[in-house]
Each structure stands twice: as C-alpha cells, then as structure tokens.
Design an enzyme around this catalytic site. Structure first.
Site, mmCIF file in Angstrom:
data_model
loop_
_atom_site.group_PDB
_atom_site.id
_atom_site.type_symbol
_atom_site.label_atom_id
_atom_site.label_comp_id
_atom_site.label_asym_id
_atom_site.label_seq_id
_atom_site.Cartn_x
_atom_site.Cartn_y
_atom_site.Cartn_z
ATOM 1 N N LYS A 238 1.180 4.351 7.118
ATOM 2 C CA LYS A 238 0.355 5.271 6.321
ATOM 3 C C LYS A 238 1.067 6.611 6.198
ATOM 4 C CE LYS A 238 -3.530 2.795 5.962
ATOM 5 N NZ LYS A 238 -4.057 2.362 4.678
ATOM 6 N N SER B 214 0.803 -1.226 0.000
ATOM 7 C CA SER B 214 0.000 0.000 0.000
ATOM 8 C C SER B 214 0.837 1.277 0.000
ATOM 9 C CB SER B 214 -0.961 0.014 1.192
ATOM 10 O OG SER B 214 -0.246 0.266 2.381
#
Lengths: 143, 432
Positions: free
Chosen positions: A101, A64
């Site tokens: 993230k 990701s």
C-alpha cells in the site's frame, strides 16, 4: 534431477545481476583505447541494495498499485530497516497477509491507499496500530 | 546507580539467541502464523523440533512424533512445517551479520545464538542489549532475547531469565539485578537448567546435596574438579563470575556445525578469504565424517569489525548443496560462493561457515555420475593443503566419493517456500 552447483542465493547472484559494459571488441594484438577505462561490470546489488542484511525481494500479486507503476508479477526490493514515512510504498501486515500500500500519515490519522481507484482506502487510527513489514525502495517492473 | 570507576571497562559477554528460531523464521514471511501454534518438524517430517509458545502451551513436548500430533492438528489449529534449512540458514546469516556490527568479538555458537564481547557501564550495556534486540527484530524480522553478564554461563542464564520473565522485555543484564533476586532465581532452578551440566551428572550432584544452580555456585571448585571434571569446575567458576570458557572456533550442535573465528590480523583480499574458506571446508568435512553426517546446506559468511564504521561489509552466501555431502571439495567449492561478495581492500575481521540440514551418512556406493576429473584434481590439492596444515592422516581419500544418503529423497510435505534464496519462491505481497 539436475545437479545444481554454485550459489543460488539472491544476493550472491553477481552473474545474474551484472550487466556487461565492455569496450567494443577489437582485433587481437591491438590494445583497446577504452581498456584503461574498463572498471568492471555494473553490479546491481551495489546500486539497488543499500543494506543487504535487512533487504528482501518480494513479488507483487494483484493490480492495486498500477498507478504507481507497480504491476502484477513485478518484484520489489524491500528494506526493513527504513522508517516508514508519509508517501512511502510499504508492505503492511493486514489480516495476516503481506500487503502493499501507499502509506499516508496525516493529522487525521493513518491511511493505507491503493494506487487503483477500484480499491478503497484503509484507515487506521495511528501508525502503532499497524505492523509495517518493510519499505519498498525499488520496483523491478516487467516492461 | 553509580558503579566504581573500575567497573566501567570490565569486559562482559552478551548472549543473544532467537526465540523459537525455526518457527520465528517462518513467521517472518508468513504473518498468518502469528499467534497460532506452530511446530517445525525434523528431517523426514519425523518429530517436532521447534515449538512456538502457543504449541508449548498446548502441552506438545519437544521431539513429539508428528504421527501422534497429526490427528489432533485440525482441532488445535496447529500448523506443522517441514524444516526449511535454506531459509533458516539465510536468516541466521543475517542475524549474525547484524550482531557483528555491535562487537568485534562475535562467536557464532549455533544457528540461532551467538556470544559477543561487550564493554560499558550497566546502563550502556542495557542500552546496547536493547539496541541489538530491536535491530534484529526490525531489520531481519525475528525476535531475540539478550543476556549480558561477566561469563558465558551467566550470560546464558540471564538470557533464559529474560525469555521467561516478561518484565525484562527481552534484555537482562545480570549485574544490574539485585543480588537477592539473582540468588532467588538460582535457588529455584535445578542444576540441570545450567548450560553444560548433563542429565547423568545431575544425580551425582544431588547425592552431594547440590540441587539448585545456587547450590552449585557455592560449591568448592577444587572439590568439584576432583569429584567431577575440569569442565564442571569451569561451570562453577563461571557461575561465581570468573570467565573460564574461552571463545570456541568450532561447535557441533543438534543440527548444524559451525566454524568461525575472528582473525588476529584482518584479511583484505578475496584470495585470503578463499584460503580461510578452504580450511573451514576441510574442517567441516572431517568433522561431518567423524560424526557420520552429511550436510545439505552451507552458509559462508565474513564481516568487518565495527571499529571501522566507514568500511563495513558483511557478506554471506547460503548455498544449497546438490546432494547431502561431507565431501571437502563440494563443501569448499560451495563456500567459495562468498568470494564474489568480498570487497578487495576491505579489512575483514572474521569469517566462517555453517553447515546445516545434517543427516546420517548412507551406505551407498559413490555415484559415478557425479564424479569428474576436474574435481578429482582439486581433491589432490586440498588433501595436500590439509596435510600441510594438520599433519599426516588428518584427512583421507575415503571421503572423496560422493555418497547419496538413504534419505536423499527426503519427505518434506509441509515445506514453506525458500523465500530468500530462490527467485521462483519469493514471498508474495498482495496488491488488492
């Protein structure tokens, strides 16, 4: 079972994390002109880790963060002492898991972004609603 | 609240310890354990040696054997983990390094607690206590509580109070609490709760009408010395606010042995630290042998004084030993893992070693497999060194052989990864 002798701690691995930049080898008996300038090997700990006490190394699992150059299997250097700011790559605790993230702090709220369009953003009302485990400072990307 | 000027610089002692240390160290890398009942099991997965507050709330007693807990674990959602000494050793070293930045006077008292010398007004001390608590939580990742008082005994008591009463938010400065509240607390706690009072002494104290900590604090120290011991008298004096338990350089705890000291004159070379490490390695060896124990993990550490903020260095090395050992050569050699981390010229104010993962010495013969002539030669120089420092007979050749303990294939079925000391076992972060 093999005998393990000597340090295995990550921050003790000077031999693991050092790179030889030795002067060119010369014939015995002749002093190297570079000798006076040889100041020892590069110690990656010194350059990559600011505060050893609050720094941990973690390994990435998943794709990701590809667009940020962080791939599956890469290692990250994470400093827990740093204040998480807008734009930082952070390790956040989401559903009991350490998750990587991009942190965005905007007037509209806090967003945890993936760096891969396949993954949706996660919106949080305020930073205080999040547990930020640490701030990534370096990615040890496997090329 | 203003104190007389004289009060300003009376030194005090801060006692800092990690809440449920082993469970907290596990939680630092596995947040899914947060809020769940967690127990950490002793060697061979025998019994619960650390319980998270949730596990305590289930009524699980300290030392409960795992075989009794296992059948109900699922129903309770109980997580049991084997002791991960390498992880705990490294986290402990990090906590101590960080605390060392707050005081030049640091006594590592056990794997998860330390005493620090501190100075300041009550407000400054509270601020310092909170700063230490927040820094350890944030930078290392484990929660601590802080008690600050005039003596070690009172500092430990203040810490216990901070742990049990959420109103303190983890930091209690004894002298800032109104006397009536302190006395009320001390009257509620049995003497057995106080540091240094053994169970067997409690009955004798009770016979004399001393039941609570408050009773003991009001006893006549001389009478206590005559009826009990100097040790008990010190406890009374400490409860009265007179410091009399000095800094100690050596301590054996439930599952670790620590040698640590601050130097009178700073050490500035790796060679100097090497010498100190050798002394500690030998002391640890002798002490392990005395207690019939062997260690599996060694942590060596050093630190600068915080009075030189421009020249700080807090190296530490956590070394898994090849097998359980009390061998001076192996312990000393392991402690030398610290040396490459020593910056020449930096003024180190303290150093120490801690051995953990202790287990009883086995009866097996030395394994010839692991002996080599090089090490034998070093035994000789070490023995000389010890003899010179500590006199004849302080160490013997009997400890030189490497003994594999009976449990050296120890059962650790529920071992978490050694997150911070093994490259293959790094914590995984999810990128999904």
């Amino acid at each position: 079972m093999g005998v393990i002798v000597g340090p295995r701690v990550i921050d003790a691995g000077v031999s693991l994390l050092s790179v030889l930049i030795s002067p060119v080898p010369v014939a015995a008996g002749y002093p190297s002109p570079a000798q006076d300038y040889f100041d020892g090997r590069i110690d990656l700990n010194e350059h990559l880790i600011k505060d050893i006490t609050s720094t941990y190394v973690v390994r990435v699992s998943g794709d990701s963060m590809e667009r940020a150059g962080i791939s599956d299997g890469d290692e990250l250097i994470v400093n827990r002492a740093l204040e998480p700011k807008d734009g930082c790559v952070v390790i956040a605790v989401l559903d009991g898991e350490l998750t990587i993230k991009r942190l965005r702090i905007t007037p509209a709220g806090v967003v945890l972004q993936a760096e891969n369009p396949a993954y949706p953003d996660i919106r949080v009302p305020a930073l205080s609603d999040l547990v930020i485990w640490g701030v990534a400072t370096r990615c040890l990307h496997h090329v | 609240m203003s104190k007389p000027a004289l009060m300003r610089h009376i030194p005090q002692i801060a006692h800092v310890d990690v809440n449920c240390f082993y469970a907290s160290a596990e939680r630092a890398f596995n947040p899914s354990l947060e809020g769940r009942p967690v127990v950490v099991l002793s060697n061979n997965d025998g019994c619960a040696v650390t319980r998270s507050p949730e596990a305590k709330a289930l009524g699980i007693p300290m030392g409960e054997p795992w075989f009794k807990l296992a059948p109900r674990a699922k129903e309770w959602g109980l997580v049991a983990l084997s002791s991960n000494y390498e992880l705990y050793g490294d986290i402990s070293a990090r906590v101590m390094e960080l605390l060392g930045r707050y005081s030049a006077w640091l006594e590592v008292y056990s794997i998860d607690e330390a005493f620090l010398g501190v100075k300041g007004t009550p407000a400054e001390l509270l601020t310092l206590g909170r700063a230490m608590k927040n820094a350890v939580r944030r930078n290392v990742g484990v929660p601590v509580c802080v008690g600050i008082a005039a003596t070690k005994t009172l500092a430990k008591l203040a810490n216990k109070w901070a742990k049990n009463n959420p109103a303190f938010a983890g930091v209690c400065h004894w002298d800032s609490i109104p006397a009536a509240n302190r006395e009320s607390l001390m009257s509620r706690l049995s003497v057995i709760e106080i540091w240094g009072v053994a169970t067997r002494l409690t009955k004798r104290l009770n016979v004399m009408g001393i039941f609570s900590i408050l009773d003991l604090s009001r006893a006549d120290p001389v009478m206590i010395r005559d009826r009990f011991s100097v040790v008990m008298m010190r406890t009374v004096l400490e409860l009265q606010g007179t410091p009399c338990i000095p800094m100690e350089e050596e301590r054996i705890g439930r599952d670790q042995l620590i040698f640590s000291r601050s130097f009178a004159t700073p050490i500035t070379t790796a060679a100097g630290i090497r010498q100190v490490m050798s002394v500690y390695g030998q002391q640890a060896s002798a002490r392990l042998a005395k207690h019939g124990l062997q260690a599996k993990v060694l942590t060596a550490f050093a630190g600068t004084s915080h009075f030189n903020p421009n020249d700080t260095s807090y190296p530490s090395a956590c070394v898994p030993l090849p097998m359980p050992t009390a061998d001076p050569v192996i312990l000393t050699k392991a402690s030398h893992a610290l040396l490459p981390l020593i910056n020449e010229g930096v003024r180190y104010a303290r150093a120490g070693i801690m051995v953990t993962d202790l287990r009883p010495t086995g009866n097996q013969a030395p394994l010839a497999l692991f002996e080599n002539p090089h090490e034998e030669r070093r035994v000789g120089t070490l023995l000389e060194d010890v003899t010179r420092r500590y006199g004849q007979g302080s160490i013997g050749l009997g400890h030189a052989g490497i003994r594999g303990g009976p449990d050296w294939t120890m059962k650790r079925d529920m071992l978490s990864p050694r997150y911070t000391t093994h490259w293959d076992e790094l914590p995984l972060v999810k990128a999904a």
